[in-house]
Write a protein that holds these residues in place. Structure first.
Motif, PDB file in Angstrom:
ATOM      1  N   GLU A 236      16.839 -14.771   7.561  1.00  0.00           N
ATOM      2  CA  GLU A 236      16.029 -14.059   8.546  1.00  0.00           C
ATOM      3  C   GLU A 236      16.601 -12.664   8.805  1.00  0.00           C
ATOM      4  O   GLU A 236      15.858 -11.682   8.938  1.00  0.00           O
TER       5      GLU A 236
ATOM      6  N   ALA B 263      12.137  -9.669   5.708  1.00  0.00           N
ATOM      7  CA  ALA B 263      11.107 -10.241   4.844  1.00  0.00           C
ATOM      8  C   ALA B 263      10.921  -9.490   3.533  1.00  0.00           C
ATOM      9  O   ALA B 263      10.372 -10.020   2.575  1.00  0.00           O
TER      10      ALA B 263
ATOM     11  N   PRO C 213      12.992 -11.030  -0.701  1.00  0.00           N
ATOM     12  CA  PRO C 213      12.659 -12.450  -0.868  1.00  0.00           C
ATOM     13  C   PRO C 213      13.868 -13.280  -1.292  1.00  0.00           C
ATOM     14  O   PRO C 213      14.612 -12.907  -2.200  1.00  0.00           O
TER      15      PRO C 213
ATOM     16  N   ASN D 294      12.141 -16.842   3.340  1.00  0.00           N
ATOM     17  CA  ASN D 294      11.654 -15.827   4.285  1.00  0.00           C
ATOM     18  C   ASN D 294      10.283 -16.196   4.822  1.00  0.00           C
ATOM     19  O   ASN D 294      10.027 -16.131   6.028  1.00  0.00           O
ATOM     20  N   ASP D 295       9.401 -16.600   3.903  1.00  0.00           N
ATOM     21  CA  ASP D 295       8.035 -16.928   4.300  1.00  0.00           C
ATOM     22  C   ASP D 295       7.990 -18.228   5.085  1.00  0.00           C
ATOM     23  O   ASP D 295       7.203 -18.364   6.029  1.00  0.00           O
TER      24      ASP D 295
ATOM     25  N   SER E  22       9.084 -17.420   8.690  1.00  0.00           N
ATOM     26  CA  SER E  22       8.119 -16.620   9.442  1.00  0.00           C
ATOM     27  C   SER E  22       6.804 -17.339   9.672  1.00  0.00           C
ATOM     28  O   SER E  22       6.237 -17.278  10.778  1.00  0.00           O
TER      29      SER E  22
ATOM     30  N   GLU F 226       0.380  -9.864   4.888  1.00  0.00           N
ATOM     31  CA  GLU F 226       0.980 -10.791   5.839  1.00  0.00           C
ATOM     32  C   GLU F 226       0.096 -12.011   6.063  1.00  0.00           C
ATOM     33  O   GLU F 226       0.582 -13.137   6.206  1.00  0.00           O
TER      34      GLU F 226
ATOM     35  N   ARG G  11       1.775 -14.051   1.973  1.00  0.00           N
ATOM     36  CA  ARG G  11       3.015 -14.695   2.395  1.00  0.00           C
ATOM     37  C   ARG G  11       2.822 -16.183   2.702  1.00  0.00           C
ATOM     38  O   ARG G  11       3.791 -16.876   3.033  1.00  0.00           O
TER      39      ARG G  11
END
Length: 301
Positions: A76, A80, A83, A102-103, A106, A281, A285
């Motif tokens: 984190e 983002a 990757p 990352n995805d 989030s 986004e 993602r």
């Protein structure tokens, strides 16, 4: 874990992305690098634990894997645009699955478990469709390798999204000034020329960004933005030529609603182009995540 492993720099096969093969010394084939990268973190286990993940009536077959929260906090903190892909290997059956951390953080943890940072460990739900097999086509856009190529391009897409948003705001300010009611008609012609020059400068810079280079693995929405960018460039050039060839006083343009509408189109078109980041986004993602993957078939239940 400490830190994620060194980035994997993805390279193109000869002749891909519209480029001809590059013969090297001794007849060996050369590859072109593009500076795209991602990080790979490998974990192993003796036995996978399979389950089902339910989200909004979507049932996704998954494997459950526990990871220390501190490792996710590190990912984190990296942001983002860098990757980090977790590769989980079953030593017993020699199977390999993956997920972009990352995805996952989030788009999944932040929504379903807002207090996840207070836990010692987190159970990840990795779709079993994210299994890498040796038979996968390396350069198929729908394959795992195609997905990794799209991930590796993320920093470029984020950069493009930031730039287009910035220039869109700049054009909004310029447009407000151009169409202000108190604008002196005698200054409209030069102001319109300056505005068109701004659009042309901004558009040309954006057009040179590497994300527009066609690839076999690109995010599909890029084609729509590529076409919109080309149309914007063409209309800007036409309007510039028309203004230059104007016969009569520049202030006469104020009486031409058609011309004013075309000027306004430039600002509107650039504003649409600036939605690149938002679309990324909202859709890109979510790819390869459990439940809300807009690119996956959801008849897996």
């Amino acid at each position: 874990m400490g830190r994620p492993s060194h980035p994997a720099r993805l390279r193109t096969r000869p002749g891909s992305r519209g480029l001809p093969p590059c013969p090297g010394r001794g007849g060996k084939q050369m590859y072109q690098t593009w500076g795209e990268h991602l990080y790979l973190q490998v974990k192993t286990t003796d036995k996978f634990k399979f389950s089902k993940h339910v989200e909004d009536d979507r049932v996704t077959p998954v494997l459950k894997f526990s990871i220390e929260t501190a490792e996710l906090k590190l990912v984190e903190a990296m942001g983002a645009s860098v990757p980090v892909v977790l590769l989980v290997v079953d030593r017993a059956d020699m199977k390999l699955f993956y997920v972009c951390l990352n995805d996952y953080i989030s788009k999944k943890l932040a929504v379903s478990s807002p207090t996840w940072r207070d836990q010692q460990s987190i159970t990840l739900y990795i779709p079993i469709r994210n299994e890498i097999r040796v038979t996968d086509e390396e350069f198929d856009g729908s394959s795992h390798w195609g997905y990794f190529a799209r991930l590796a391009q993320r920093s470029k897409i984020y950069s493009a999204a930031n730039l287009t948003h910035h220039y869109s705001v700049e054009l909004e300010h310029a447009s407000d000034k151009l169409f202000a009611d108190e604008m002196d008609p005698t200054f409209f012609g030069p102001a319109a020329a300056d505005y068109i020059h701004r659009v042309e400068t901004f558009t040309n810079e954006v057009a040179e960004l590497d994300i527009w280079r066609k690839t076999d693995n690109e995010w599909a929405a890029l084609e729509n933005h590529r076409q919109a960018l080309n149309e914007l460039k063409e209309r800007t050039a036409n309007l510039k030529a028309e203004l230059k060839a104007l016969d009569g006083p520049p202030e006469s343009l104020l009486d031409s609603n058609f011309f004013l509408g075309r000027l306004d189109f430039l600002s509107s078109a650039f504003r649409t182009l600036s939605l690149l980041g938002r679309e990324y986004e909202q859709t890109a993602r979510l790819e390869r995540l459990p439940g809300g993957d807009p690119f996956a078939s959801h008849d897996e239940a």
